[in-house]
Design a protein around this motif. Sequence first.
Motif: not given
Lengths: 235, 235
Positions: A223-224, B172-174, B187-192, B227-229
């Motif tokens: 995922v990363h 929750a934030l994700i 998938n990021l929500a699976r690995f905070p 990277l995320i946003f």
Amino acid sequence: MTNEATKTTRKSAPKPANRRTGAKASASSKPKPASSRAERAAERRGAIIAAAMDEFIARGFAATRLDDIAKRAGVAKGTIYLHFKDKESMFEELIRTAIVPLVTRLWATPPQPGASVRDMVEGFAKTFIEEVAATRRGDLVRLIVAEGPRFPEVADFYYREVVSRGLAGMRALIELGIARGEIQHKNLARFPQIMVAPALIAVIWQSLFSRHAPLDALEMFQVHLDLIFGERRTA
Amino acid sequence: MTNEATKTTRKSAPKPANRRTGAKASASSKPKPASSRAERAAERRGAIIAAAMDEFIARGFAATRLDDIAKRAGVAKGTIYLHFKDKESMFEELIRTAIVPLVTRLWATPPQPGASVRDMVEGFAKTFIEEVAATRRGDLVRLIVAEGPRFPEVADFYYREVVSRGLAGMRALIELGIARGEIQHKNLARFPQIMVAPALIAVIWQSLFSRHAPLDALEMFQVHLDLIFGERRTA
DNA sequence: TGACAATGACTGACTAGTCAGTCATAAATG
DNA sequence: CATTTATGACTGACTAGTCAGTCATTGTCA
């Protein structure tokens, strides 16, 4: 592996059959000179190192007793002092001894020339997670984090041999990825730590929390990587 | 019980100027009743806790001497045992005492309703890096990582109070970010953990390697958020 | 209110135990 | 048998935890 079952056996009766003749090569009925002095000395040294590693990992530096190391290694305490100056330098030398093969292992990734950068990073991470995070080697990393501040020499060595090199290599890989257009985020090359962060998290998680909530480190790393390289397959 | 005269001679000369009247409030010439017995007892307890925290952080559990804690706190060793059962439970209680305000601090982020998810995460990270990574609190985290395996109670507590809650909140934030379209990677929500990883790296880096190579944790976190946003401004 | 007694927080010398490091002795070796 | 290597009992330093004794504070009573 880290159990303290040793306690039970303590020193009851059995007369532990001097292991110099016996234990080492159990099959050899006669003390065959097959192993030269130097060889057997090296073997013992290895046994001490292995035992010390287990004990230090399990208890930390200060709480580890040399008596326990000796017992686990199957030697007398005095023997330890034939190989190491004192507890402290034993610890330091230990870490150094253990880190070299660890780094070697990690850099031994097959450098497929045709592979994408993502594949290379992935292979690297896979090796790391399987060979370090999921094994006793991971505890070694935790041990360094734990004792580092009290052993600047160890922290220095670790920085020079592992962190510094690892980050440099990772940076080169990131720059390659940027040049090839695989990675969009140019700033990533400034902080290769980000690429590695989840792997380190996995190591710590493994030691501390895997009982409470197991963590699939490889999944997480995928995922990363998706964040960095873009989604691999349309999930 | 076997001794006789010893007791009488005990503290013949020095008369160490009982610090109850003197040292505590050096300015107060008169024994102002401002501090009742209970109040001063609490003060002392606080002093012991602070001193113990410093010592444990600096030396780790096993290598810390209660004599040193007592000296630093300005009390006699026996006093420690009026407040804590023994060294071990003192350590455990200490961690618990210290973690609560740490968590409180972190969750005290102003929950701006209009803010973007990125802004919220950013504010959170900023607080964390400024209040934890860059301070002695960060060493507390390292201490937990270091001693956790030997103090399962501590690790459990830390998991329950910090890790578990923190990850739930982050998840929750994700999810909010995904719902709002700010985050593409479902998938990021699976690995905070991934969201948090660079912050933890910063803590460890600070303790171990900042001498060798300072790390701008905030900068790093910005890149990570990019990277995320997605990139914030066209770099 | 002032004198005296009771309280218990605090002290630190002391005990019991632990453990790193030593060294006289024993075993293996060549 | 001379030398090298290993042993483990021993020593001395160190430390967690105890407890008899002290004394400022609090409570009581005339």
